[in-house]
Motif scaffolding. Sequence first.
Motif, PDB file in Angstrom:
ATOM      1  N   GLY A 161     -21.564   2.689  41.800  1.00  0.00           N
ATOM      2  CA  GLY A 161     -21.673   3.682  42.867  1.00  0.00           C
ATOM      3  C   GLY A 161     -22.686   3.298  43.936  1.00  0.00           C
ATOM      4  N   HIS A 162     -23.505   2.301  43.667  1.00  0.00           N
ATOM      5  CA  HIS A 162     -24.469   1.797  44.651  1.00  0.00           C
ATOM      6  C   HIS A 162     -23.687   1.281  45.854  1.00  0.00           C
ATOM      7  CE1 HIS A 162     -27.401  -1.069  46.346  1.00  0.00           C
ATOM      8  NE2 HIS A 162     -28.310  -0.264  45.812  1.00  0.00           N
ATOM      9  N   ARG A 163     -24.126   1.643  47.035  1.00  0.00           N
ATOM     10  CA  ARG A 163     -23.374   1.311  48.250  1.00  0.00           C
ATOM     11  C   ARG A 163     -23.060  -0.179  48.371  1.00  0.00           C
ATOM     12  NH1 ARG A 163     -21.650   3.250  52.984  1.00  0.00           N
ATOM     13  NH2 ARG A 163     -21.867   1.994  54.866  1.00  0.00           N
ATOM     14  N   ALA A 164     -24.050  -1.027  48.134  1.00  0.00           N
ATOM     15  CA  ALA A 164     -23.830  -2.473  48.266  1.00  0.00           C
ATOM     16  C   ALA A 164     -22.802  -2.970  47.248  1.00  0.00           C
ATOM     17  CB  ALA A 164     -25.153  -3.227  48.113  1.00  0.00           C
ATOM     18  N   ALA A 165     -22.846  -2.431  46.030  1.00  0.00           N
ATOM     19  CA  ALA A 165     -21.887  -2.830  45.002  1.00  0.00           C
ATOM     20  C   ALA A 165     -20.480  -2.358  45.377  1.00  0.00           C
ATOM     21  CB  ALA A 165     -22.283  -2.261  43.643  1.00  0.00           C
ATOM     22  N   ALA A 166     -20.373  -1.121  45.833  1.00  0.00           N
ATOM     23  CA  ALA A 166     -19.064  -0.581  46.216  1.00  0.00           C
ATOM     24  C   ALA A 166     -18.462  -1.380  47.377  1.00  0.00           C
ATOM     25  CB  ALA A 166     -19.191   0.895  46.581  1.00  0.00           C
ATOM     26  N   LEU A 186     -19.096  -4.534  48.140  1.00  0.00           N
ATOM     27  CA  LEU A 186     -18.718  -5.848  47.627  1.00  0.00           C
ATOM     28  C   LEU A 186     -17.419  -5.770  46.821  1.00  0.00           C
ATOM     29  CD1 LEU A 186     -19.412  -8.819  47.368  1.00  0.00           C
ATOM     30  CD2 LEU A 186     -20.943  -8.242  45.491  1.00  0.00           C
ATOM     31  N   LEU A 187     -17.307  -4.760  45.976  1.00  0.00           N
ATOM     32  CA  LEU A 187     -16.067  -4.584  45.204  1.00  0.00           C
ATOM     33  C   LEU A 187     -14.874  -4.360  46.127  1.00  0.00           C
ATOM     34  CD1 LEU A 187     -17.269  -2.414  42.195  1.00  0.00           C
ATOM     35  CD2 LEU A 187     -16.441  -4.779  42.122  1.00  0.00           C
ATOM     36  N   GLY A 188     -15.080  -3.556  47.170  1.00  0.00           N
ATOM     37  CA  GLY A 188     -14.005  -3.312  48.135  1.00  0.00           C
ATOM     38  C   GLY A 188     -13.549  -4.601  48.797  1.00  0.00           C
ATOM     39  N   ARG A 189     -14.489  -5.475  49.149  1.00  0.00           N
ATOM     40  CA  ARG A 189     -14.137  -6.764  49.762  1.00  0.00           C
ATOM     41  C   ARG A 189     -13.400  -7.675  48.777  1.00  0.00           C
ATOM     42  NH1 ARG A 189     -19.404  -6.286  51.832  1.00  0.00           N
ATOM     43  NH2 ARG A 189     -20.174  -7.972  50.508  1.00  0.00           N
ATOM     44  N   CYS A 190     -13.609  -7.435  47.468  1.00  0.00           N
ATOM     45  CA  CYS A 190     -12.934  -8.237  46.434  1.00  0.00           C
ATOM     46  C   CYS A 190     -11.594  -7.636  46.031  1.00  0.00           C
ATOM     47  CB  CYS A 190     -13.830  -8.365  45.197  1.00  0.00           C
ATOM     48  SG  CYS A 190     -15.292  -9.366  45.474  1.00  0.00           S
ATOM     49  N   GLY A 191     -11.194  -6.543  46.690  1.00  0.00           N
ATOM     50  CA  GLY A 191      -9.894  -5.953  46.423  1.00  0.00           C
ATOM     51  C   GLY A 191      -9.888  -4.815  45.419  1.00  0.00           C
ATOM     52  N   TYR A 192     -11.053  -4.361  45.022  1.00  0.00           N
ATOM     53  CA  TYR A 192     -11.134  -3.234  44.090  1.00  0.00           C
ATOM     54  C   TYR A 192     -11.054  -1.923  44.858  1.00  0.00           C
ATOM     55  CZ  TYR A 192     -12.782  -6.359  40.383  1.00  0.00           C
ATOM     56  OH  TYR A 192     -12.883  -7.347  39.447  1.00  0.00           O
ATOM     57  N   ALA A 193     -10.691  -0.880  44.149  1.00  0.00           N
ATOM     58  CA  ALA A 193     -10.715   0.467  44.707  1.00  0.00           C
ATOM     59  C   ALA A 193     -11.956   1.146  44.130  1.00  0.00           C
ATOM     60  CB  ALA A 193      -9.455   1.227  44.328  1.00  0.00           C
ATOM     61  N   LEU A 248     -12.715  -1.176  36.014  1.00  0.00           N
ATOM     62  CA  LEU A 248     -12.606  -1.943  34.774  1.00  0.00           C
ATOM     63  C   LEU A 248     -11.168  -2.429  34.555  1.00  0.00           C
ATOM     64  CD1 LEU A 248     -14.956  -0.013  32.335  1.00  0.00           C
ATOM     65  CD2 LEU A 248     -15.139  -2.419  33.022  1.00  0.00           C
ATOM     66  N   CYS A 249     -10.207  -1.594  34.873  1.00  0.00           N
ATOM     67  CA  CYS A 249      -8.797  -2.017  34.760  1.00  0.00           C
ATOM     68  C   CYS A 249      -8.519  -3.193  35.689  1.00  0.00           C
ATOM     69  CB  CYS A 249      -7.860  -0.856  35.086  1.00  0.00           C
ATOM     70  SG  CYS A 249      -7.765   0.371  33.784  1.00  0.00           S
ATOM     71  N   GLN A 250      -9.038  -3.110  36.905  1.00  0.00           N
ATOM     72  CA  GLN A 250      -8.841  -4.190  37.861  1.00  0.00           C
ATOM     73  C   GLN A 250      -9.543  -5.466  37.398  1.00  0.00           C
ATOM     74  OE1 GLN A 250      -9.770  -1.279  41.202  1.00  0.00           O
ATOM     75  NE2 GLN A 250      -8.580  -2.838  42.275  1.00  0.00           N
ATOM     76  N   LEU A 251     -10.739  -5.325  36.826  1.00  0.00           N
ATOM     77  CA  LEU A 251     -11.453  -6.492  36.315  1.00  0.00           C
ATOM     78  C   LEU A 251     -10.660  -7.150  35.190  1.00  0.00           C
ATOM     79  CD1 LEU A 251     -13.995  -8.303  36.224  1.00  0.00           C
ATOM     80  CD2 LEU A 251     -14.954  -6.671  34.568  1.00  0.00           C
ATOM     81  N   ARG A 252     -10.123  -6.342  34.289  1.00  0.00           N
ATOM     82  CA  ARG A 252      -9.317  -6.885  33.191  1.00  0.00           C
ATOM     83  C   ARG A 252      -8.100  -7.637  33.739  1.00  0.00           C
ATOM     84  NH1 ARG A 252      -8.215  -2.587  28.626  1.00  0.00           N
ATOM     85  NH2 ARG A 252      -7.663  -4.461  27.473  1.00  0.00           N
ATOM     86  N   CYS A 253      -7.470  -7.096  34.750  1.00  0.00           N
ATOM     87  CA  CYS A 253      -6.322  -7.774  35.370  1.00  0.00           C
ATOM     88  C   CYS A 253      -6.755  -9.098  35.992  1.00  0.00           C
ATOM     89  CB  CYS A 253      -5.678  -6.891  36.432  1.00  0.00           C
ATOM     90  SG  CYS A 253      -4.769  -5.502  35.745  1.00  0.00           S
ATOM     91  N   ARG A 254      -7.881  -9.092  36.668  1.00  0.00           N
ATOM     92  CA  ARG A 254      -8.367 -10.332  37.292  1.00  0.00           C
ATOM     93  C   ARG A 254      -8.731 -11.359  36.231  1.00  0.00           C
ATOM     94  NH1 ARG A 254     -10.777 -10.030  43.039  1.00  0.00           N
ATOM     95  NH2 ARG A 254     -11.272 -12.113  42.348  1.00  0.00           N
ATOM     96  N   MET A 255      -9.295 -10.900  35.124  1.00  0.00           N
ATOM     97  CA  MET A 255      -9.640 -11.809  34.026  1.00  0.00           C
ATOM     98  C   MET A 255      -8.369 -12.423  33.428  1.00  0.00           C
ATOM     99  SD  MET A 255     -12.861 -12.094  33.099  1.00  0.00           S
ATOM    100  CE  MET A 255     -14.424 -11.302  33.171  1.00  0.00           C
ATOM    101  N   ALA A 256      -7.312 -11.634  33.341  1.00  0.00           N
ATOM    102  CA  ALA A 256      -6.064 -12.110  32.749  1.00  0.00           C
ATOM    103  C   ALA A 256      -5.356 -13.119  33.653  1.00  0.00           C
ATOM    104  CB  ALA A 256      -5.135 -10.929  32.462  1.00  0.00           C
ATOM    105  N   GLN A 257      -5.624 -13.069  34.953  1.00  0.00           N
ATOM    106  CA  GLN A 257      -4.923 -13.930  35.902  1.00  0.00           C
ATOM    107  C   GLN A 257      -5.421 -15.363  35.920  1.00  0.00           C
ATOM    108  OE1 GLN A 257      -5.477 -11.930  39.603  1.00  0.00           O
ATOM    109  NE2 GLN A 257      -3.953 -10.362  39.157  1.00  0.00           N
ATOM    110  N   GLY A 258      -6.677 -15.568  35.533  1.00  0.00           N
ATOM    111  CA  GLY A 258      -7.213 -16.913  35.705  1.00  0.00           C
ATOM    112  C   GLY A 258      -8.030 -17.397  34.538  1.00  0.00           C
ATOM    113  N   GLU A 259      -8.402 -18.643  34.618  1.00  0.00           N
ATOM    114  CA  GLU A 259      -9.188 -19.288  33.581  1.00  0.00           C
ATOM    115  C   GLU A 259     -10.663 -18.908  33.679  1.00  0.00           C
ATOM    116  OE1 GLU A 259      -8.239 -21.791  31.247  1.00  0.00           O
ATOM    117  OE2 GLU A 259      -6.173 -21.219  31.686  1.00  0.00           O
TER     118      GLU A 259
END
Length: 183
Positions: free
Chosen positions: A76-81, A83-90, A98-109
């Motif tokens: 919820g920290h503004r800088a974190a939010a 940064l996450l937005g720039r990385c494609g998170y909602a 966390l769901c998005q992170l799990r998906c990103r983890m599953a996509q790559g090595e």
Amino acid sequence: MSEEQVVRHCAPTLAGLKTGSMFGAWYPSARALRKDLRRWNQRLAGKGVCFLPLRYENSRALIYVYRPSRLRGDLGHRAAADLLGRCGYAPGSPARCLCQLRCRMAQGEGFPHEVGLFLGYPPEDVQGFMECRAKGFRCVGCWKVYGDAEKAQKLFASYKKCTAVYTARHAKGTPVERLTVAG
């Protein structure tokens, strides 16, 4: 996964000093992984600690142990939010992130660099790592520091001391439930 593994890899999270920790563990099947994590969640949910598999492949699981209340604040920290937005998170919902992170983890090595935000790393350090390609940091400990090196070094020392104390106490018979601080 053994209690010893959890204590060795997650002591600062169990102590309430850190938002989250990650480590790898071997499981013969995805079913065994789910069963074990269900057991761990039953044991420590009342203390405010959750276990989540981020990835399972070739009998290896990447386990995320975290404190949802701290994660909510960190993300919820503004800088974190931002940064996450720039990385494609909602941003806005830690569960959705966390769901998005799990998906990103599953996509790559590898690990998506924003994973540091889920571990409690300062947003300026995560952003610095992403922008500087791991160069130009001020110091290194649990992560590469681009912001306040003095504050980070104090944190690193507290994490190291916590891990030493927790592993010693566990070796003398203190169970994980008693080592875990409610929060």
